[in-house]
Structure formats: structure tokens, C-alpha cells
Design a protein around this motif. Sequence first.
Motif, mmCIF file in Angstrom:
data_model
loop_
_atom_site.group_PDB
_atom_site.id
_atom_site.type_symbol
_atom_site.label_atom_id
_atom_site.label_comp_id
_atom_site.label_asym_id
_atom_site.label_seq_id
_atom_site.Cartn_x
_atom_site.Cartn_y
_atom_site.Cartn_z
ATOM 1 N N GLN A 1 -0.904 8.995 -10.300
ATOM 2 C CA GLN A 1 -1.701 10.156 -9.860
ATOM 3 C C GLN A 1 -0.858 10.979 -8.911
ATOM 4 O OE1 GLN A 1 -5.328 9.234 -7.719
ATOM 5 N NE2 GLN A 1 -6.337 11.057 -8.500
ATOM 6 N N ARG B 1 -4.656 14.844 -12.192
ATOM 7 C CA ARG B 1 -5.469 13.743 -12.693
ATOM 8 C C ARG B 1 -4.632 12.482 -12.850
ATOM 9 N NH1 ARG B 1 -9.517 16.397 -17.144
ATOM 10 N NH2 ARG B 1 -9.697 18.437 -16.153
ATOM 11 N N LEU B 2 -5.310 11.376 -12.777
ATOM 12 C CA LEU B 2 -4.673 10.099 -13.079
ATOM 13 C C LEU B 2 -4.225 10.131 -14.539
ATOM 14 C CD1 LEU B 2 -4.411 7.433 -11.389
ATOM 15 C CD2 LEU B 2 -6.281 6.566 -12.788
ATOM 16 N N LYS C 1 0.844 -1.200 0.000
ATOM 17 C CA LYS C 1 0.000 0.000 0.000
ATOM 18 C C LYS C 1 0.874 1.244 0.000
ATOM 19 C CE LYS C 1 -4.074 -1.829 2.344
ATOM 20 N NZ LYS C 1 -4.983 -1.696 3.518
ATOM 21 N N PHE D 1 -0.242 -1.839 -18.034
ATOM 22 C CA PHE D 1 0.007 -0.414 -17.954
ATOM 23 C C PHE D 1 0.360 -0.025 -16.513
ATOM 24 C CE2 PHE D 1 -2.165 0.419 -21.995
ATOM 25 C CZ PHE D 1 -2.969 -0.692 -22.099
ATOM 26 N N PHE E 1 -7.784 -2.420 -12.608
ATOM 27 C CA PHE E 1 -6.740 -1.763 -11.826
ATOM 28 C C PHE E 1 -6.402 -2.553 -10.576
ATOM 29 C CE2 PHE E 1 -6.043 2.398 -13.698
ATOM 30 C CZ PHE E 1 -7.146 2.571 -14.509
ATOM 31 N N GLY E 2 -5.161 -2.426 -10.157
ATOM 32 C CA GLY E 2 -4.774 -2.894 -8.846
ATOM 33 C C GLY E 2 -5.206 -1.885 -7.794
ATOM 34 N N THR E 3 -4.922 -2.180 -6.544
ATOM 35 C CA THR E 3 -5.364 -1.311 -5.457
ATOM 36 C C THR E 3 -4.444 -0.121 -5.241
ATOM 37 O OG1 THR E 3 -4.250 -2.802 -3.935
ATOM 38 C CG2 THR E 3 -6.620 -3.098 -4.216
ATOM 39 N N GLY E 4 -3.326 -0.096 -5.946
ATOM 40 C CA GLY E 4 -2.456 1.074 -5.898
ATOM 41 C C GLY E 4 -1.384 0.990 -4.823
ATOM 42 N N TYR F 1 -0.344 3.507 -14.385
ATOM 43 C CA TYR F 1 -0.918 4.839 -14.311
ATOM 44 C C TYR F 1 -0.435 5.494 -13.023
ATOM 45 C CZ TYR F 1 -4.177 4.352 -18.215
ATOM 46 O OH TYR F 1 -4.733 4.217 -19.471
ATOM 47 N N LEU G 1 -1.551 8.130 -17.721
ATOM 48 C CA LEU G 1 -0.739 6.991 -18.116
ATOM 49 C C LEU G 1 0.740 7.304 -17.909
ATOM 50 C CD1 LEU G 1 -0.589 4.184 -19.533
ATOM 51 C CD2 LEU G 1 -0.326 5.451 -21.682
ATOM 52 N N TYR H 1 -0.740 3.038 -9.994
ATOM 53 C CA TYR H 1 -1.666 1.939 -10.235
ATOM 54 C C TYR H 1 -1.182 1.094 -11.405
ATOM 55 C CZ TYR H 1 -5.182 4.337 -7.374
ATOM 56 O OH TYR H 1 -5.859 4.942 -6.349
#
Lengths: 115, 107
Positions: free
Chosen positions: B38, B43-44, B9, B34, B97-100, B36, B46, B86
Motif C-alpha cells: 500500500q 489502494r492496497l 512494524k 503473497f 494478513f500479517g500486521t504489516g 501486498y 498485489l 503486508y
Amino acid sequence: DAGITQSPRHKVTETGTPVTLRCHQTENHRYMYWYRQDPGHGLRLIHYSYGVKDTDKGEVSDGYSVSRSKTEDFLLTLESATSSQTSVYFCAISESTRGGRDTQYFGPGTRLTVL
Amino acid sequence: AQRVTQPEKLLSVFKGAPVELKCNYSYSGSPELFWYVQYSRQRLQLLLRHISRESIKGFTADLNKGETSFHLKKPFAQEEDSAMYYCALINTDKLIFGTGTRLQVFP
């Protein structure tokens, strides 16, 4: 930033009330998506659209509906808001879903609080 | 089921240290993956995709099909790399997406 706007940017509402969030794009992209972002869950897809009047469910679609009557607008409606729908909502667009044109461009987000 | 797992996390490092953000996936077929990012109050967006095999802002990611991993690496972290990252994969028309992982780079 790609031409994506979301409205409202912030909203506080009460349990049981309907809420509509709007996503507007000026890129003429075919695909539009609605996600919610929650700590510990990352980004989860709610609904998406692959053309005008063409929509499909995502991972967490219960309690949400969408409509897309024009290429540029994608509306997300919470028919009867619940506290579990308190979240940050992101809209995204993409030109395609493959071939290098699958980059998703995200809006600024809408912070929704349901009391 | 198609899934993206980011086990950390939070990852905290000092400026100049190497960084590796882990991503594992499960997918039947050839995945398109990918990263991504933030940044705070942005903004989120790529960061990179595995197909292009490019380096963006000094970050690279190699797809390892044997280990079903797509870890993001940077040899020397900078303070401006602090952000939420992410990992994601395409499944037909959708991104999963993964949980980041939140990366904190201390001076």
C-alpha cells in the motif's frame, strides 16, 4: 484500479447509531470481502461473500452484518456503532480463490469515526 | 491455527541499501503466499505471489518451507519503495494478513 468503489469515503457517527457501508464492483467477480485496518493489527477480515446471498464470517465479525442481494453490491452494517469500530474499512473482490485468479483487488477505503 | 507474522512494524533504510522484510507463517498443508503493498494515498495492491516466482519492481520472495518463511527482498532500495507491506496467505476462501511492515527509504 479495478472497478471497485466504496461509499461513503468518510463518516463520523455517534455511538449507538446504525451505519451502513457500501461496496460496489463492476468486474462481476464472485468473491467480495470486508476488512478493517487498524494500527498494530493489520488487515482483519470481517465478513466475506462467495456469491449472491452467500456470506460467511471472518475473524472479527461480532457487531457487524452483511448482505449481498446483487453480484455487484456488498453492504456492511454496524447495527449499533461503538467506539471500538472506529477504523478504516476496505472492500476487496476476487474472481476466485485459487488457480492464479485469486488476486484480491481493493477499494479505496472508508474512514469511519464513532464518537 | 493459521497465522502470518511480520515481526517488524517499521524498517528504515537509506536509498541503495538492501532490504529484507520478514514474514513467517504457520499453516498445515502447502501454503499459497503473497505480498501486498500500500503506497501512500493508493489502494492496497498485489506485489507478488510465491507461485509465480517472479520479480516485481526488483522485489523477490522465496518460500522456505523448512523455516516457514516468505521474506521479501530487494538488493537496492529506492525512495519510491516507501510503503506499507503486508504478507498474506490463503486459507480456503480467505486471505490471512500479517500486521504489516512500514518501509521507509531515506534519500
